[in-house]
Design a protein around this motif. Structure first.
Motif, short mmCIF file in Angstrom:
data_model
loop_
_atom_site.label_atom_id
_atom_site.label_comp_id
_atom_site.label_asym_id
_atom_site.label_seq_id
_atom_site.Cartn_x
_atom_site.Cartn_y
_atom_site.Cartn_z
N ILE A 194 30.36 47.81 22.81
CA ILE A 194 31.30 47.28 23.81
C ILE A 194 30.67 46.09 24.53
O ILE A 194 31.32 45.07 24.79
N MET A 195 29.38 46.22 24.85
CA MET A 195 28.70 45.12 25.52
C MET A 195 28.67 43.88 24.65
O MET A 195 28.94 42.76 25.12
N LEU A 196 28.34 44.07 23.36
CA LEU A 196 28.26 42.92 22.47
C LEU A 196 29.63 42.27 22.27
O LEU A 196 29.74 41.03 22.23
N ILE A 197 30.68 43.09 22.19
CA ILE A 197 32.03 42.53 22.06
C ILE A 197 32.42 41.74 23.31
O ILE A 197 33.01 40.65 23.23
N THR A 198 32.06 42.27 24.48
CA THR A 198 32.37 41.57 25.73
C THR A 198 31.61 40.25 25.82
O THR A 198 32.17 39.23 26.23
N ALA B 211 33.26 37.83 23.43
CA ALA B 211 34.55 37.34 23.95
C ALA B 211 34.34 36.33 25.07
O ALA B 211 35.04 35.31 25.14
N ALA B 212 33.38 36.57 25.95
CA ALA B 212 33.10 35.62 27.02
C ALA B 212 32.58 34.30 26.47
O ALA B 212 32.94 33.22 26.96
N ALA B 213 31.73 34.36 25.44
CA ALA B 213 31.21 33.14 24.83
C ALA B 213 32.33 32.33 24.20
O ALA B 213 32.40 31.10 24.37
N ILE B 214 33.23 33.00 23.49
CA ILE B 214 34.36 32.29 22.88
C ILE B 214 35.27 31.69 23.95
O ILE B 214 35.74 30.55 23.82
N ARG C 136 24.62 53.73 38.23
CA ARG C 136 23.79 54.55 39.11
C ARG C 136 22.29 54.34 38.84
O ARG C 136 21.50 55.28 38.84
N LYS C 137 21.95 53.08 38.55
CA LYS C 137 20.55 52.73 38.40
C LYS C 137 20.38 51.26 38.75
O LYS C 137 21.31 50.46 38.62
N LYS C 138 19.18 50.93 39.21
CA LYS C 138 18.93 49.55 39.65
C LYS C 138 18.48 48.66 38.51
O LYS C 138 18.89 47.52 38.40
N SER C 139 17.58 49.17 37.66
CA SER C 139 17.03 48.33 36.61
C SER C 139 18.08 48.05 35.55
O SER C 139 18.93 48.88 35.24
N ARG C 140 18.02 46.84 35.00
CA ARG C 140 18.95 46.44 33.96
C ARG C 140 18.18 45.83 32.80
O ARG C 140 17.22 45.09 33.00
N SER C 141 18.62 46.13 31.62
CA SER C 141 18.05 45.50 30.44
C SER C 141 18.66 44.12 30.26
O SER C 141 19.62 43.73 30.95
N LEU C 142 18.12 43.36 29.31
CA LEU C 142 18.63 42.03 29.06
C LEU C 142 20.09 42.08 28.59
O LEU C 142 20.91 41.26 29.00
N THR C 143 20.40 43.07 27.76
CA THR C 143 21.77 43.21 27.28
C THR C 143 22.72 43.53 28.43
O THR C 143 23.84 43.00 28.49
N ASP D 73 26.91 41.91 32.25
CA ASP D 73 27.42 41.68 33.60
C ASP D 73 27.97 40.26 33.75
O ASP D 73 29.05 40.04 34.31
N MET D 74 27.23 39.28 33.25
CA MET D 74 27.71 37.90 33.33
C MET D 74 28.96 37.70 32.48
O MET D 74 29.90 37.01 32.90
N ALA D 75 28.97 38.29 31.29
CA ALA D 75 30.14 38.15 30.43
C ALA D 75 31.37 38.79 31.06
O ALA D 75 32.48 38.24 30.98
N LEU D 76 31.19 39.94 31.68
CA LEU D 76 32.32 40.59 32.33
C LEU D 76 32.86 39.75 33.48
O LEU D 76 34.08 39.64 33.67
#
Length: 942
Positions: free
Chosen positions: A14-18, A21-24, A558-565, A570-573
């Protein structure tokens, strides 16, 4: 293993699709913008369907009369040196040749326009006594008696003058734009020139035969109704054809030194004051006052009205006229100004203005209307092809005091027309049906031919005693075709009684049908008047992502740390959600539900109502993309490039770090005093030097002022530059916590501060000269005329002080709060290093980092108060709802965001206070003691 890994795999998909879609979506938006800027926009806005009007122009500079004693204006004599009044004269026109030796090299023509920096060695401004209005001997004897002590007026060799027309240029406009109107006025171009030779036109102007100024055309139509007048006026007799052919206009033009009137309200008021003086000069020089008659024979007729001067204003110049009519009601009350024609003028509001004072003046005049004088205002819009002023803005908005009057009463009457509905010849270009661009409207041959006809009809109607509403009926008949015709070459247009709004909607529908949806979207994106909305959309993106979308995602995870993906997700959304939210808001506003027609939630306004939703989505997409490029691209890149500089700064600052016991308030006050010293020693002298260099060597201003007002202006500019520089440094500086949210808030402050103070900074720079310090009370005079005690800026003479208190000081304290947080964070790191050294721990670096991480984990426990969260959310919703509309209250963004920044930064600094660090140190030491075999400690624990 497959059952446990499938949810993670599904979430990753889902993340990769989002992200895809944002890149397109971003690539498509950028492609639409480039397509519009490179191809569709230039092809649509810069067509060649208008025929050029040519002339051999000469402009004679005239001496403008000083302000009357009754005027409150404190304008100095230098005002007439910056602003000028000129009279158009064709080189082939014999009437003005005797004036050329007097003006000398001060005459403006092709040579001076091509070489504006030429040295003027001879000539002077024409005085009233030079008789530049070409008065005949009868009027001169009546005006200046033989026993008068006044200077004797010169006799004109060819005293055959036409009707006075005054051209008012627009934003960054030039007086030379009046040369096309002047060519039609002297009849060296137009339908009359086609049937006559140059020698015949020359003899007509020299002898006065076959020419007139529109007065005393016929005594049979005196004091009749508009219907009877049109029956007489539209007759196809040879006498009426010759009346239009013989109509001559003497065109005057104002030179505002190319200044942008829409940048600040003071420029509008200053130009309006000079416009009033120019009108008084023309009235005096042409003997148009009520105490005498303006006709050639010197006779007077009480049954005829004062013709006065016809005003032709381009773009923002219409607001100069409207302000002058409001501040100087005698201009219309005495009959000096009765008819006004505006070309591509934003009478509703100014879409590209960012100064709150400009919007405040426009709102006050539109809400109040003109309740004095007999004025007819005809607004001609360039249509959809006007890239600067949308046609929706060219109509005076209706109000309780300002309506289009259809009854036979006098008063202010206005109506708007599309240029395409009044053009007499169809264009071979496909874009001709959508009007003409912003500059072409002042030289378009076919349009000016109709404008001359309209001016002639208004002059004759005024001479016959018709009031403003009746004159508007006459103008509507000519504009809409009707049955009016002069000459055999007049093409009768089909009767079109549709309103101006319906005509604009029809143009939008025709454009959509001819170009298609995608090409129309690209055309709308390339219009420059959307830049202000793009700026506000960037602010909306900087507010929604860190303060709405990201906290929601963080709460779901419910967590602070985020991976690169996850960060990319988040930016794509946000790249998809923010444009969709603005798209949804605009769609709701365009529906114009009756429950939403309140003042709190107004419906769409102006060009927003006809803007395609696809264009709205792409604009929002581009604004969001710009936001991420600035916050997560430029700032990070600059921070990485300057990382060594920041490290060296930390090492040098470590030697002079403040004592550990300093609180948030103490460090904040210390930073403020430090910046004040930097301001006084470095920034202020540099700003004063730069202002001096720009005034002397670039602009050529020799009237520098060294007084209290000039020093205060330099202080204002210095303060603004200091704050902007600090905002840029803080945005590019590595931050210990939540850098994205912090940089977003800094970006909002930077953009809002630039939007709120850009015009005010230019105004402050103008106050460094003596000419700029004239008319400081003009805004107070305007408020007094409007029967208002307070405005958005409360008076121009106090504007700098009010701006400092309400905008600069909150932004300054916000910047200092961010700096205080950085210092307290550095102090906490030093404190933990010393604590670990005292504890005897060998791994000092790891221990300090561990304690600092544990300390940072405490910071989120200090949540913002609920009322701040609610106020912040409400303000974001209000700003997003009105993102396509310009309001003076947009400047509230600066103090509001500054307040949020100070409060949140203070809460984040609480864990770094000396008391909290002492408690944490005691806990840490106690934890170390618990590891030993001390019976005392074990006894206490039990």
């Amino acid at each position: 293993m497959s059952k446990t890994s499938s949810p993670n795999a599904g979430g990753t998909a889902i993340m990769l699709i989002t992200i895809l879609a944002a890149a397109i979506s971003c690539i498509t938006s950028v492609a639409f913008l480039l397509w519009g800027l490179i191809h569709e926009g230039p092809a649509f806005y810069n067509g060649q369907e208008c025929r050029m009007t040519y002339s051999h122009f000469q402009f004679l500079p005239l001496r403008v009369m000083p302000p009357s004693s009754s005027s409150k204006s404190s304008s100095s004599s230098t005002s007439s040196e910056r602003y000028r009044l000129l009279k158009f004269a064709d080189q082939r026109d014999p009437r003005h040749k005797h004036l050329y030796p007097i003006s000398g090299s001060m005459v403006e023509n092709y040579e001076s326009q091509s070489n504006p920096n030429r040295i003027k060695k001879s000539g002077r401004l024409l005085e009233l006594e030079d008789n530049w209005c070409l008065l005949d001997r009868n009027i001169l004897e009546k005006k200046v008696p033989t026993n008068s002590t006044d200077k004797k007026w010169r006799d004109a060799p060819h005293p055959h003058r036409g009707h006075a027309v005054l051209y008012v240029p627009g934003h960054w406009g030039s007086f030379s734009q009046a040369r096309s109107m002047g060519a039609h006025g002297t009849r060296w171009t137009g339908p009359y020139a086609k049937g006559k030779s140059d020698q015949e036109i020359y003899e007509s102007l020299a002898t006065g035969e076959g020419m007139h100024d529109g007065s005393r055309i016929s005594d049979d139509a005196n004091n009749v109704s508009s219907e009877d007048f049109m029956d007489w006026f539209s007759s196809s007799s040879q006498q009426q054809e010759q009346s239009l052919d013989g109509f001559v206009m003497d065109v005057f033009a104002l030179d505002f030194d190319g200044q942008g009137a829409a940048l600040h309200a003071s420029k509008l008021l200053r130009q309006a004051e000079f416009f009033a003086r120019a009108v008084e000069t023309i009235v005096e020089g042409c003997h148009l006052s009520n105490n005498g008659d303006a006709h050639h024979d010197g006779s007077s007729s009480s049954s005829r009205q004062q013709q006065g001067i016809t005003i032709v204003a381009h773009s923002i110049g219409a607001w100069v006229v409207r302000i002058a009519l409001k501040m100087h009601p005698h201009l219309s009350r005495d009959g000096w100004i009765r008819n006004v024609v505006t070309l591509a003028s934003p009478l509703g509001s100014v879409p590209y203005a960012v100064d709150a004072g400009v919007h405040d003046i426009a709102r006050r005049i539109n809400d109040d209307g003109h309740d004095e004088g007999d004025v007819t205002m005809i607004s001609i819009s360039g249509g959809l092809r006007d890239e600067m002023i949308p046609p929706e803005m060219c109509q005076v908005p209706p109000s309780s005091k300002n309506q289009i009057i259809d009854t036979k009463t006098d008063g202010f009457v206005s109506d708007a027309f599309l240029a395409t509905s009044i053009l007499q010849s169809s264009s071979s270009s496909a874009n001709g049906q959508f009007g003409m661009d912003h500059r072409a409207i002042v030289w378009c041959y076919d349009l000016l031919k109709v404008v001359r006809e309209v001016i002639f009809s208004l002059v004759v109607a005024t001479d016959q005693g018709l009031v403003s509403a009746e004159r508007m009926d006459v103008a509507r008949s000519i504009m809409h075709g009707g049955t009016v015709g002069f000459g055999s070459d007049k093409k009768h247009q089909e009767s079109n009684i549709a309103s101006f709004q319906e005509g604009v909607i029809n143009q939008h529908m025709a454009l959509l049908q001819e170009k298609g949806y995608s090409r129309t979207v690209s055309i709308q994106l390339s219009a420059p008047y959307h830049l202000n909305s793009l700026l506000k959309l960037c602010i909306v993106a900087a507010l929604l992502h860190p303060f709405a979308i990201f906290p929601t995602l963080q709460y779901v995870r419910r967590k602070k740390s985020r991976s690169l993906t996850e960060k990319l997700f988040d930016m794509a959304l946000s790249l998809l959600a923010i444009p969709f939210l603005v798209f949804l808001v605009t769609w709701v506003r365009q529906l114009e539900f009756s429950p939403l027609s309140w003042d709190i939630l107004p419906a769409c306004y102006g060009q927003e109502c006809q803007l395609l939703l696809g264009a709205i989505y792409i604009q929002s997409q581009l604004a969001t993309l710009i936001y991420f490029l600035l916050v997560n691209g430029v700032c990070y890149f600059v921070a990485a490039m300057c990382d060594k500089c920041f490290i060296l700064h930390k090492k040098s600052a470590g030697k002079n770090r403040l004592p550990m016991g300093k609180s948030f308030r103490g460090i904040l006050l210390h930073l403020c005093m430090q910046q004040l010293r930097i301001f006084a020693v470095i920034v202020l002298p540099l700003t004063a030097g730069v202002c001096y260099i720009i005034n002397i060597f670039i602009l050529g201003n020799e009237d520098l002022a060294w007084d209290r007002t000039s020093v205060a202006s330099c202080c204002f500019i210095s303060s603004l530059l200091l704050i902007l520089i600090h905002l840029v440094i803080l945005a590019c500086k590595p931050s210990p916590v939540d850098s994205e949210k912090r940089r977003s808030l800094l970006l909002v402050l930077f953009l809002s501060l630039v939007k709120a103070t850009f015009g005010k900074a230019l105004y402050a720079f103008s106050l460094t000269t003596q000419w700029g310090q004239s008319n400081l009370d003009s805004y107070d005079d305007f408020l007094a005329v409007m029967n208002s005690s307070a405005g958005v800026i409360g008076g121009h003479h106090n504007e700098m002080t009010i701006c400092v208190v309400t905008i600069l000081l909150p932004a300054f304290f916000a910047v200092m709060a961010f700096g205080t947080h950085d210092i307290m964070s550095q102090n906490s790191t030093t404190y933990w290093n010393k604590t670990e050294q005292i504890a005897g721990n060998g791994d000092t670096a790891n221990g300090s980092n561990m304690k600092l991480d544990s300390l940072n984990n405490v910071a989120p426990q200090y949540n913002e108060p609920k009322f701040i969260i609610i106020a912040h959310a409400s303000f974001i919703c209000w700003f997003t709802w009105n993102v396509s509309v310009n309001f003076p209250v947009d400047n509230l963004m600066v103090p509001f965001c500054s307040f949020i920044a100070v409060v949140t930064t203070y809460l984040l600094c609480l864990p770094f206070s000396f008391e909290v660090m002492d408690i944490c140190s005691a806990i840490a030491k106690n934890d170390l003691s618990l590891q030993c075999d001390s019976t005392k400690i074990h006894g206490k624990s039990e």
